[in-house]
Design a protein around this motif. Structure first.
Motif, mmCIF file in Angstrom:
data_model
loop_
_atom_site.group_PDB
_atom_site.id
_atom_site.type_symbol
_atom_site.label_atom_id
_atom_site.label_comp_id
_atom_site.label_asym_id
_atom_site.label_seq_id
_atom_site.Cartn_x
_atom_site.Cartn_y
_atom_site.Cartn_z
ATOM 1 N N GLY A 189 29.554 34.548 -12.605
ATOM 2 C CA GLY A 189 29.067 33.283 -12.076
ATOM 3 C C GLY A 189 30.175 32.308 -11.746
ATOM 4 O O GLY A 189 30.092 31.121 -12.065
ATOM 5 N N TRP A 190 31.210 32.782 -11.090
ATOM 6 C CA TRP A 190 32.361 31.953 -10.734
ATOM 7 C C TRP A 190 32.200 31.356 -9.345
ATOM 8 O O TRP A 190 31.410 31.833 -8.532
ATOM 9 C CB TRP A 190 33.631 32.800 -10.786
ATOM 10 N N PHE A 196 33.773 28.463 -13.918
ATOM 11 C CA PHE A 196 32.416 28.802 -14.338
ATOM 12 C C PHE A 196 31.633 27.538 -14.685
ATOM 13 O O PHE A 196 32.185 26.598 -15.262
ATOM 14 C CB PHE A 196 32.452 29.713 -15.575
ATOM 15 N N GLU A 203 25.238 29.578 -14.474
ATOM 16 C CA GLU A 203 26.180 30.691 -14.359
ATOM 17 C C GLU A 203 25.469 31.971 -13.916
ATOM 18 O O GLU A 203 25.974 32.717 -13.068
ATOM 19 C CB GLU A 203 26.889 30.920 -15.697
#
Length: 286
Positions: A189-190, A196, A203
């Motif tokens: 979930g970057w 993040f 995320e």
């Protein structure tokens, strides 16, 4: 025979699985991770690893049978065991032997054993997933089968933004397409700067967004996904957690347009970046 198993002489000769499987069939069968439950969803063998291995493998055989396949068609087997230690190997092997007798299986396909921190519920000690390849059913007319693209050399893709950065820094691609099949690297979930969100739900949603972005580079969408693996750092010891489970289900329902792919969910003690709590990888057929 659709699947040929072998052990190259330069690799260890292990009697419970083979190192290589060569598949020549035309249909791929993906079995979601099977845990030790009966047809009503009740856990079988609470606290008994051997009993749970037996039931989990028997469930794999049942799923394969309903897809017109058998354990002899399996090309890859992955076993996830909670809090794995080497002293648990006798129980694992005993469970596999009992399952083989119960199902009549003599198959020893390539297999991977992975120790994990947790599974879907605390009672489950092991989960087994399988991939099989089978030939065209003799009863199926050619016109009834989906058209397939001719086999081709692999094409590799980098997701614009973070994918370009990872290709340069770490030397790996985010997606590969071979004919009609697309495999992707695990997506976290970057954002494009590898930051993040503080909130776990955000995320997970962003990880789904990144899967979508990555699939698009190879000409696929969530609607083409047939197999999902998700890896989660548990919210509490021994349990992946309600937030993980709820948001995963919500996102798959929202993005799959009424389809339900096979899914294996595992808890792990850590992922590839500090603070990372979820990673999702998928297989798509387009």
């Amino acid at each position: 025979m659709t699947v040929t198993l072998s052990n190259p002489q330069d690799l260890p000769q292990v009697d419970v699985y083979h190192q290589v499987a060569v598949a020549t069939g035309s249909r791929q069968v993906f079995v979601a991770g099977q845990v030790s439950w009966d047809a009503d969803g009740a856990t079988v063998g609470v606290g008994d690893l051997a009993a749970q291995v037996e039931q989990s493998y028997a469930n794999v055989a049942t799923a394969l049978r309903h897809a017109g396949a058998s354990t002899d068609d399996v090309v890859r087997l992955t076993v996830y065991a909670v809090d794995w230690t080497p002293d648990k190997m006798p129980a694992l092997l005993d469970g596999l032997a009992r399952a083989a007798r119960r199902t009549g299986s003599t198959a020893t396909p390539p297999a991977t054993l992975i120790g994990v921190a947790a599974l879907d519920v605390p009672e489950h000690l092991v989960e087994i997933e399988a991939t099989a390849v089978v030939g065209q059913p003799a009863s199926a007319p050619a016109a009834a089968l989906p058209e397939t693209r001719p086999e081709s050399r692999p094409e590799f893709f980098a997701t614009p933004g973070y994918g370009d950065r990872q290709l340069e820094r770490m030397g790996y691609s985010q997606a590969v397409r071979i004919g009609d099949r697309v495999e992707i690297s695990g997506q976290g979930g970057w954002d494009d700067d590898f930051v993040f969100p503080a909130d776990l739900e955000d995320e997970i949603v962003r990880a789904f967004d990144n899967v979508e972005r990555t699939l698009a580079t190879a000409g696929a969408t969530w609607a083409d996904v047939v197999h999902v693996n998700s890896y989660h750092v548990p919210e509490t010891p021994g349990f992946i957690g309600e937030t993980h489970n709820r948001v995963m289900v919500e996102q798959m329902r929202a993005r799959m347009d009424g389809r339900a792919p096979v899914w294996t969910e595992t808890g792990v003690p850590a992922l590839g970046a500090p603070g990372m709590r979820v990673e999702i990888r998928v297989t798509a057929i387009v």
